[in-house]
Design a protein around this motif. Structure first.
Motif, PDB file in Angstrom:
ATOM      1  N   SER A  48     -12.376  -6.484   1.898  1.00 28.26           N
ATOM      2  CA  SER A  48     -11.099  -7.138   2.175  1.00 28.26           C
ATOM      3  C   SER A  48     -10.181  -6.237   2.996  1.00 28.26           C
ATOM      4  CB  SER A  48     -10.408  -7.554   0.879  1.00 28.26           C
ATOM      5  OG  SER A  48     -10.106  -6.431   0.108  1.00 28.26           O
ATOM      6  N   GLU A  53     -11.464 -11.967   5.144  1.00 27.29           N
ATOM      7  CA  GLU A  53     -11.587 -12.849   3.991  1.00 27.29           C
ATOM      8  C   GLU A  53     -12.869 -12.580   3.222  1.00 27.29           C
ATOM      9  OE1 GLU A  53     -11.237 -17.013   4.733  1.00 27.29           O
ATOM     10  OE2 GLU A  53      -9.719 -16.663   6.257  1.00 27.29           O
ATOM     11  N   GLU A  55     -14.788 -14.140  -0.145  1.00 25.81           N
ATOM     12  CA  GLU A  55     -14.746 -15.265  -1.070  1.00 25.81           C
ATOM     13  C   GLU A  55     -15.971 -15.221  -1.978  1.00 25.81           C
ATOM     14  OE1 GLU A  55     -15.555 -19.982  -0.460  1.00 25.81           O
ATOM     15  OE2 GLU A  55     -14.358 -18.934   1.039  1.00 25.81           O
ATOM     16  N   ARG A  68     -12.100 -13.193  11.037  1.00 28.22           N
ATOM     17  CA  ARG A  68     -11.296 -14.090  11.879  1.00 28.22           C
ATOM     18  C   ARG A  68     -10.730 -13.343  13.083  1.00 28.22           C
ATOM     19  NH1 ARG A  68     -10.076 -19.064   9.917  1.00 28.22           N
ATOM     20  NH2 ARG A  68     -10.607 -19.403   7.729  1.00 28.22           N
TER      21      ARG A  68
END
Length: 114
Positions: A48, A53, A55, A68
């Motif tokens: 992170s 991200e 998850e 991203r």
């Protein structure tokens, strides 16, 4: 669970009584679970910070990591990550199958400090 200075299990308690095999197996499994959780948390924090991200994922992998574009916000790369807490830990049947099918599947091996 008690271990000696060489990392071997101590099979007797302080009073000299032998510890049952069932209890030793329970203790080893609990230690493995604790190491696995520590490795997953370590990976989650580092990923992170550096990637973006992270998850939690369903069956066959531990995490889905998405990188991203900073300016547009579009997903550049998605990676499915399986975290193992030792260098010799084998993949399960499901994990092997997913690794064979997906080109963006990655196995990360982390040795936690304890």
């Amino acid at each position: 669970m008690a271990r000696d200075i060489f990392g071997r299990l101590i099979r007797t308690d302080i009073m000299g009584r032998t510890i049952p095999e069932k209890q030793l197996k329970r203790d080893v499994l609990e230690e493995n679970r604790r190491r696995g959780r520590a490795a997953e948390e370590s990976f989650r924090m580092s990923a992170s910070l550096w990637v973006g991200e992270v998850e939690r994922a369903p069956h066959g992998r531990d995490f889905i990591v998405r990188k991203r574009n900073f300016f547009t916000g579009r997903v550049e790369r998605t990676t499915h990550v399986e975290v193992k807490s030792s260098q010799t830990a084998p993949l399960s049947k499901l994990q092997k199958e997913i690794k064979r099918k997906k080109s963006n599947y990655k196995v990360v091996r982390i040795n936690p400090f304890f």
